[in-house]
Design a protein around this motif. Structure first.
Motif, PDB file in Angstrom:
ATOM      1  N   GLN A   1      50.630  40.441   3.122  1.00  0.00           N
ATOM      2  CA  GLN A   1      51.721  39.476   3.094  1.00  0.00           C
ATOM      3  C   GLN A   1      51.220  38.054   3.222  1.00  0.00           C
ATOM      4  O   GLN A   1      51.682  37.173   2.519  1.00  0.00           O
ATOM      5  CB  GLN A   1      52.684  39.762   4.251  1.00  0.00           C
ATOM      6  CG  GLN A   1      53.690  40.842   3.966  1.00  0.00           C
ATOM      7  CD  GLN A   1      54.630  41.023   5.116  1.00  0.00           C
ATOM      8  OE1 GLN A   1      54.196  41.126   6.252  1.00  0.00           O
ATOM      9  NE2 GLN A   1      55.914  41.062   4.836  1.00  0.00           N
ATOM     10  N   VAL A   2      50.316  37.805   4.134  1.00  0.00           N
ATOM     11  CA  VAL A   2      49.800  36.463   4.341  1.00  0.00           C
ATOM     12  C   VAL A   2      48.291  36.516   4.500  1.00  0.00           C
ATOM     13  O   VAL A   2      47.743  37.492   5.009  1.00  0.00           O
ATOM     14  CB  VAL A   2      50.445  35.800   5.585  1.00  0.00           C
ATOM     15  CG1 VAL A   2      50.020  36.517   6.862  1.00  0.00           C
ATOM     16  CG2 VAL A   2      50.097  34.336   5.646  1.00  0.00           C
ATOM     17  N   GLN A   3      47.653  35.496   4.021  1.00  0.00           N
ATOM     18  CA  GLN A   3      46.211  35.328   4.206  1.00  0.00           C
ATOM     19  C   GLN A   3      45.955  33.994   4.858  1.00  0.00           C
ATOM     20  O   GLN A   3      46.573  32.983   4.499  1.00  0.00           O
ATOM     21  CB  GLN A   3      45.481  35.374   2.853  1.00  0.00           C
ATOM     22  CG  GLN A   3      45.109  36.756   2.376  1.00  0.00           C
ATOM     23  CD  GLN A   3      44.132  36.698   1.221  1.00  0.00           C
ATOM     24  OE1 GLN A   3      44.307  35.932   0.295  1.00  0.00           O
ATOM     25  NE2 GLN A   3      43.105  37.524   1.285  1.00  0.00           N
ATOM     26  N   LEU A   4      45.051  33.989   5.826  1.00  0.00           N
ATOM     27  CA  LEU A   4      44.570  32.750   6.421  1.00  0.00           C
ATOM     28  C   LEU A   4      43.148  32.551   5.929  1.00  0.00           C
ATOM     29  O   LEU A   4      42.280  33.380   6.198  1.00  0.00           O
ATOM     30  CB  LEU A   4      44.587  32.824   7.948  1.00  0.00           C
ATOM     31  CG  LEU A   4      45.937  33.072   8.626  1.00  0.00           C
ATOM     32  CD1 LEU A   4      45.776  33.061  10.138  1.00  0.00           C
ATOM     33  CD2 LEU A   4      46.946  32.038   8.192  1.00  0.00           C
ATOM     34  N   VAL A   5      42.922  31.453   5.235  1.00  0.00           N
ATOM     35  CA  VAL A   5      41.621  31.207   4.629  1.00  0.00           C
ATOM     36  C   VAL A   5      41.026  29.946   5.232  1.00  0.00           C
ATOM     37  O   VAL A   5      41.579  28.850   5.090  1.00  0.00           O
ATOM     38  CB  VAL A   5      41.722  31.067   3.102  1.00  0.00           C
ATOM     39  CG1 VAL A   5      40.342  30.802   2.503  1.00  0.00           C
ATOM     40  CG2 VAL A   5      42.339  32.327   2.501  1.00  0.00           C
ATOM     41  N   GLU A   6      39.886  30.128   5.908  1.00  0.00           N
ATOM     42  CA  GLU A   6      39.196  29.014   6.543  1.00  0.00           C
ATOM     43  C   GLU A   6      38.144  28.432   5.612  1.00  0.00           C
ATOM     44  O   GLU A   6      37.589  29.138   4.773  1.00  0.00           O
ATOM     45  CB  GLU A   6      38.515  29.462   7.843  1.00  0.00           C
ATOM     46  CG  GLU A   6      39.452  30.016   8.883  1.00  0.00           C
ATOM     47  CD  GLU A   6      39.165  31.446   9.208  1.00  0.00           C
ATOM     48  OE1 GLU A   6      39.443  31.887  10.337  1.00  0.00           O
ATOM     49  OE2 GLU A   6      38.644  32.154   8.305  1.00  0.00           O
ATOM     50  N   SER A   7      37.836  27.168   5.834  1.00  0.00           N
ATOM     51  CA  SER A   7      36.751  26.511   5.118  1.00  0.00           C
ATOM     52  C   SER A   7      36.241  25.355   5.975  1.00  0.00           C
ATOM     53  O   SER A   7      36.906  24.933   6.924  1.00  0.00           O
ATOM     54  CB  SER A   7      37.220  25.996   3.759  1.00  0.00           C
ATOM     55  OG  SER A   7      38.258  25.052   3.917  1.00  0.00           O
ATOM     56  N   GLY A   8      35.040  24.889   5.633  1.00  0.00           N
ATOM     57  CA  GLY A   8      34.510  23.701   6.285  1.00  0.00           C
ATOM     58  C   GLY A   8      33.393  23.937   7.273  1.00  0.00           C
ATOM     59  O   GLY A   8      32.841  22.982   7.818  1.00  0.00           O
ATOM     60  N   GLY A   9      33.046  25.183   7.534  1.00  0.00           N
ATOM     61  CA  GLY A   9      31.934  25.442   8.442  1.00  0.00           C
ATOM     62  C   GLY A   9      30.610  25.074   7.810  1.00  0.00           C
ATOM     63  O   GLY A   9      30.536  24.705   6.639  1.00  0.00           O
ATOM     64  N   GLY A  10      29.556  25.147   8.609  1.00  0.00           N
ATOM     65  CA  GLY A  10      28.235  24.842   8.095  1.00  0.00           C
ATOM     66  C   GLY A  10      27.255  24.547   9.203  1.00  0.00           C
ATOM     67  O   GLY A  10      27.502  24.824  10.374  1.00  0.00           O
ATOM     68  N   LEU A  11      26.140  23.966   8.798  1.00  0.00           N
ATOM     69  CA  LEU A  11      25.051  23.614   9.707  1.00  0.00           C
ATOM     70  C   LEU A  11      25.039  22.105   9.893  1.00  0.00           C
ATOM     71  O   LEU A  11      25.078  21.348   8.917  1.00  0.00           O
ATOM     72  CB  LEU A  11      23.719  24.085   9.142  1.00  0.00           C
ATOM     73  CG  LEU A  11      22.444  23.647   9.872  1.00  0.00           C
ATOM     74  CD1 LEU A  11      22.407  24.250  11.271  1.00  0.00           C
ATOM     75  CD2 LEU A  11      21.216  24.051   9.068  1.00  0.00           C
ATOM     76  N   VAL A  12      24.987  21.669  11.149  1.00  0.00           N
ATOM     77  CA  VAL A  12      24.986  20.240  11.448  1.00  0.00           C
ATOM     78  C   VAL A  12      24.089  19.994  12.651  1.00  0.00           C
ATOM     79  O   VAL A  12      23.917  20.875  13.498  1.00  0.00           O
ATOM     80  CB  VAL A  12      26.426  19.749  11.709  1.00  0.00           C
ATOM     81  CG1 VAL A  12      27.013  20.389  12.955  1.00  0.00           C
ATOM     82  CG2 VAL A  12      26.494  18.242  11.778  1.00  0.00           C
ATOM     83  N   GLN A  13      23.529  18.807  12.727  1.00  0.00           N
ATOM     84  CA  GLN A  13      22.709  18.452  13.878  1.00  0.00           C
ATOM     85  C   GLN A  13      23.596  18.065  15.058  1.00  0.00           C
ATOM     86  O   GLN A  13      24.747  17.629  14.872  1.00  0.00           O
ATOM     87  CB  GLN A  13      21.775  17.291  13.529  1.00  0.00           C
ATOM     88  CG  GLN A  13      20.638  17.678  12.618  1.00  0.00           C
ATOM     89  CD  GLN A  13      19.628  16.565  12.458  1.00  0.00           C
ATOM     90  OE1 GLN A  13      19.967  15.390  12.552  1.00  0.00           O
ATOM     91  NE2 GLN A  13      18.369  16.933  12.237  1.00  0.00           N
ATOM     92  N   ALA A  14      23.047  18.210  16.232  1.00  0.00           N
ATOM     93  CA  ALA A  14      23.771  17.799  17.437  1.00  0.00           C
ATOM     94  C   ALA A  14      24.190  16.339  17.312  1.00  0.00           C
ATOM     95  O   ALA A  14      23.422  15.492  16.846  1.00  0.00           O
ATOM     96  CB  ALA A  14      22.897  17.999  18.669  1.00  0.00           C
ATOM     97  N   GLY A  15      25.436  16.084  17.731  1.00  0.00           N
ATOM     98  CA  GLY A  15      25.997  14.752  17.604  1.00  0.00           C
ATOM     99  C   GLY A  15      26.761  14.534  16.314  1.00  0.00           C
ATOM    100  O   GLY A  15      27.452  13.513  16.170  1.00  0.00           O
ATOM    101  N   GLY A  16      26.642  15.461  15.390  1.00  0.00           N
ATOM    102  CA  GLY A  16      27.312  15.342  14.107  1.00  0.00           C
ATOM    103  C   GLY A  16      28.751  15.806  14.142  1.00  0.00           C
ATOM    104  O   GLY A  16      29.289  16.159  15.206  1.00  0.00           O
ATOM    105  N   SER A  17      29.364  15.828  12.968  1.00  0.00           N
ATOM    106  CA  SER A  17      30.786  16.178  12.844  1.00  0.00           C
ATOM    107  C   SER A  17      31.001  17.188  11.730  1.00  0.00           C
ATOM    108  O   SER A  17      30.238  17.232  10.759  1.00  0.00           O
ATOM    109  CB  SER A  17      31.620  14.927  12.540  1.00  0.00           C
ATOM    110  OG  SER A  17      31.520  13.972  13.575  1.00  0.00           O
ATOM    111  N   LEU A  18      32.039  17.979  11.899  1.00  0.00           N
ATOM    112  CA  LEU A  18      32.515  18.886  10.870  1.00  0.00           C
ATOM    113  C   LEU A  18      34.032  18.926  10.930  1.00  0.00           C
ATOM    114  O   LEU A  18      34.617  18.706  11.996  1.00  0.00           O
ATOM    115  CB  LEU A  18      31.975  20.306  11.070  1.00  0.00           C
ATOM    116  CG  LEU A  18      30.541  20.610  10.698  1.00  0.00           C
ATOM    117  CD1 LEU A  18      30.175  22.028  11.132  1.00  0.00           C
ATOM    118  CD2 LEU A  18      30.291  20.440   9.207  1.00  0.00           C
ATOM    119  N   ARG A  19      34.643  19.236   9.810  1.00  0.00           N
ATOM    120  CA  ARG A  19      36.096  19.408   9.770  1.00  0.00           C
ATOM    121  C   ARG A  19      36.412  20.770   9.179  1.00  0.00           C
ATOM    122  O   ARG A  19      36.038  21.057   8.048  1.00  0.00           O
ATOM    123  CB  ARG A  19      36.757  18.319   8.932  1.00  0.00           C
ATOM    124  CG  ARG A  19      38.289  18.344   9.003  1.00  0.00           C
ATOM    125  CD  ARG A  19      38.884  17.355   8.053  1.00  0.00           C
ATOM    126  NE  ARG A  19      40.313  17.141   8.286  1.00  0.00           N
ATOM    127  CZ  ARG A  19      41.204  16.977   7.320  1.00  0.00           C
ATOM    128  NH1 ARG A  19      40.823  17.021   6.064  1.00  0.00           N
ATOM    129  NH2 ARG A  19      42.476  16.771   7.622  1.00  0.00           N
TER     130      ARG A  19
END
Length: 122
Positions: free
Chosen positions: A1-19
């Motif tokens: 009925q419903v799907q939740l689809v995530e995106s935006g993960g990855g590898l980042v250095q300490a102090g960095g940002s992700l959304r």
């Protein structure tokens, strides 16, 4: 009925940002609270942040001041802006919707996405 689809993960250095983004698809009339949880290797899944349809937000103490949750009700999408990332933020991040009502009138509880990996290197 419903799907939740995530995106935006990855590898980042300490102090960095992700959304991270999570979009719920299906014949959805409304969603109550949406949120993000995470699970690190060998640990239990834990709450990161939640947001209600009215915009009330709740954060884990460990991410307060660094992470910001938001949502677009029209798009049935929730976001997690993660700043000042630390190695201890490394985990699989899961999207959750606690209650969904469909246009058909039916409803369901406790939906999960498939998870997206976030890795923070030191």
């Amino acid at each position: 009925q419903v799907q939740l689809v995530e995106s935006g993960g990855g590898l980042v250095q300490a102090g960095g940002s992700l959304r991270l983004s999570c979009a719920a698809s299906g014949s959805i009339s409304s969603i109550n609270a949406m949120g993000w949880y995470r699970q690190a290797p060998g640990k239990q899944r834990e709450l990161v942040a939640t947001i209600t349809s009215g915009g009330y937000k709740n954060y884990a103490e460990s991410v307060k001041g660094r992470f910001t949750i938001s949502r677009d009700n029209a798009k049935n999408t929730v976001y997690l802006q993660m700043n000042s990332l630390k190695p201890e933020d490394t985990a699989v991040y899961y999207c959750n919707a606690d209650y969904i009502k469909y246009y058909s009138g039916s409803y369901g509880y406790n939906y999960w996405g498939q998870g997206t990996q976030v890795t923070v290197s030191s």
